[in-house]
Scaffold this active site. Structure first.
Site, short mmCIF file in Angstrom:
data_model
loop_
_atom_site.label_atom_id
_atom_site.label_comp_id
_atom_site.label_asym_id
_atom_site.label_seq_id
_atom_site.Cartn_x
_atom_site.Cartn_y
_atom_site.Cartn_z
N HIS A 122 0.85 -1.19 0.00
CA HIS A 122 0.00 0.00 0.00
C HIS A 122 0.89 1.24 0.00
O HIS A 122 1.54 1.56 0.99
CB HIS A 122 -0.89 0.00 1.25
N ILE A 123 0.90 1.92 -1.11
CA ILE A 123 1.77 3.09 -1.28
C ILE A 123 1.38 4.19 -0.29
O ILE A 123 0.20 4.38 0.01
CB ILE A 123 1.70 3.58 -2.75
N HIS A 124 2.37 4.89 0.23
CA HIS A 124 2.13 6.01 1.14
C HIS A 124 3.36 6.92 1.13
O HIS A 124 4.45 6.49 0.80
CB HIS A 124 1.81 5.54 2.55
N ILE A 125 3.13 8.17 1.48
CA ILE A 125 4.19 9.18 1.49
C ILE A 125 4.46 9.59 2.93
O ILE A 125 3.52 9.89 3.68
CB ILE A 125 3.81 10.41 0.65
#
Length: 171
Positions: A122-125
């Protein structure tokens, strides 16, 4: 010379979480569904993404922005999702500046396990506030990061600033 100990008892839940990650549900999918935003440290929700505090921060005020949709790569996000995520990164920087007056920021993504992603699916910044002199010997010599404020105190302060920012933008 005797061995000195620094107790970092708050780290055990993180260590257990990492040890049990296999088969566990993604936190970026699970936590927004629970509708317990303060407990889950979710500061803000938009149409397709949200701002959440890192429960195991590198520095006080360490925030993350994630889309609701479970995607592993940046190129899987729609244009609208990318715009929404980046708007929340911008809002995150604004509230951190107002609430904590950092000297700078580390903003970035770890995409894939090889890049250090703790939740690789799950992509996150990450948005990490930094202050001149905030690095010291503890992480290097003691493998310990000193966080100087309770997460709930930081949450309450950031939430107050965020709510004021939202109210000002509506008037």
């Amino acid at each position: 010379m005797s061995l000195r100990r620094l107790w970092a008892i708050w780290r055990m839940p993180y260590i257990k979480l990492l040890a049990s990650e296999g088969g566990k549900e993604c936190i970026f999918c699970k936590l927004p569904r629970e509708n317990r935003d303060r407990e889950n440290l979710i500061l803000y929700r938009s149409s397709s993404s949200f701002i959440i505090m890192n429960k195991y921060p590198y520095n006080p005020g360490h925030l993350m922005v994630a889309p609701y949709r479970h995607v592993a790569n940046l190129d899987e996000l729609s244009d609208d999702e990318i715009i929404d995520v980046m708007n929340l990164v911008r809002i995150s920087v604004r509230i951190l500046k107002e609430a904590m007056s950092p000297d700078g920021f580390n903003i970035g993504m770890n995409v894939g396990k090889a890049a250090g992603a703790g939740f690789e699916g799950h992509i996150h910044i990450h948005i990490v506030p930094r202050w001149i002199g905030d690095a010291n010997f503890m992480p290097i010599l003691g493998n310990t990061k000193v966080i100087s404020e309770a997460l709930t105190n930081t949450y309450d302060e950031l939430k107050k600033v965020l709510d004021n920012l939202v109210a000002r933008s509506k008037s």
